[in-house]
Enzyme design. Sequence first.
Site, short mmCIF file in Angstrom:
data_model
loop_
_atom_site.label_atom_id
_atom_site.label_comp_id
_atom_site.label_asym_id
_atom_site.label_seq_id
_atom_site.Cartn_x
_atom_site.Cartn_y
_atom_site.Cartn_z
N TYR A 142 1.19 -1.09 0.02
CA TYR A 142 0.11 -0.38 -0.19
C TYR A 142 0.90 0.64 -0.16
CZ TYR A 142 -4.67 -1.92 1.15
OH TYR A 142 -5.67 -2.87 0.73
N ASP A 220 -2.73 -18.14 -0.25
CA ASP A 220 -4.23 -19.11 -1.30
C ASP A 220 -4.58 -20.36 -0.66
OD1 ASP A 220 -1.16 -19.64 -1.11
OD2 ASP A 220 -1.36 -20.63 -3.82
N ASP A 244 -6.37 -6.81 4.03
CA ASP A 244 -7.77 -6.23 2.94
C ASP A 244 -8.37 -7.44 2.75
OD1 ASP A 244 -9.11 -3.97 2.12
OD2 ASP A 244 -8.25 -3.77 0.21
C1 IPM Z 1 -10.41 -1.37 3.58
C2 IPM Z 1 -10.96 -0.80 2.11
C3 IPM Z 1 -9.63 0.49 2.29
C4 IPM Z 1 -8.32 -0.56 2.16
C5 IPM Z 1 -9.92 1.13 1.08
C6 IPM Z 1 -11.33 1.69 1.62
C7 IPM Z 1 -8.54 1.94 1.02
O1 IPM Z 1 -11.19 -1.17 1.88
O2 IPM Z 1 -10.40 -0.52 4.88
O3 IPM Z 1 -10.66 -2.34 4.23
O4 IPM Z 1 -7.46 -1.32 1.11
O5 IPM Z 1 -7.24 -0.60 3.44
MG MG Z 2 -10.73 -3.47 2.95
#
Ligand code: IPM
Ligand code: MG
Length: 356
Positions: A142, A220, A244
Amino acid sequence: MKKYKIAVIKGDGIGPEIIDEAKKVLDAAVLNADFGFSYSEYLMGGIAYDITKDPLPQETIEGCLNADAILFGAIGGDKWDNLPREKRPESGLLRLRKELNLYANYRPVKVYEELAEASALKSSVVEGVDLLVVRELTGGIYFGEPRVYDSKKSYNTMVYSKDEVKRIARDAFEAARVRRKKLCSVDKANVLEVSQFWRECVEEVSKDYPDVSLSHMYIDNAAMQLIKDPKQFDVILTSNLFGDILSDEASMISGSIGLLPSASIGGKVALFEPIHGSAPDIAGQGVANPLATIASASMMLRFALHQPEIADKIDKAIQIALKDGYRTKDIASFGAVEICSTTEMGSIVADIVSKM
Ligand code: IPM
Ligand code: MG
């Protein structure tokens, strides 16, 4: 009377609707308590961009830093999809996590007994599931540099330092220690160097936690195991991107993504938000499920404000509302006695909690 300062970020889509219900429940929960809340609203996401041309105005960062806790709804929507990346609503949230050093994201997945039938999976598979995803939130792909978007070639970088892995691993071990003492670290060490490194760092930390049993799983396989036999998991530790994905998958065990809360912790002030997004397709219709946000408010009471009794009351009130058959549309067909709107569900939980 003590008043906790809550920075409230409603955001976009269904964000405002669900936050209003969480506030309703919070206020009802402290009617007879010796403390209350003072809320200050701040802008973030698409709405912040529309008003200030910045998805995370400086005022929001400062307001959050001055608060005792942050309650956040959701951000994003198609409307802002074509903006340059740094102007997108998501960039606001990612920057806030980074600015406040909210590196540890806790996403508990519990199956409400009354809703076991609501899961897309067989109730025998999901009944009794009680797991916690501990997601690293301020590192990994990220945030990794270099990152390049170009018409010929684009890339991102998945990078973790030893300190980053060890601090989140420590938090996950601590969480496991007060639960069922099982930690599963999820990576892709058979392919990625960064995952091999992650695994070694987690192993190192595990030496300080001989009472917690540690296992490793490839992402996976973990995605598959989560559906096949979710009860095998207690605490799942994983990186930003894998967490995520896995947490959205895990929400389906509980029946609806509209049920799962989260806490993001690490810096001076912690942030609490439902794991779901802004759902622009249903915004303004009064059908969003506010329970994930209400449960996030309960996590706020427990982990940021250290008021576990009131948090327990809210959790109990959610359970009673479900037991009594109240359902929002997303969980409607399973044992529903009454289908309710977003505000009705909030009022029902608030009413129950005020009488406890
Ligand atoms: C989450 C969301 C966020 C992320 C987005 C909105 C940036 O999907 O909090 O899981 O990817 O972390
Ligand atoms: Mg998310």
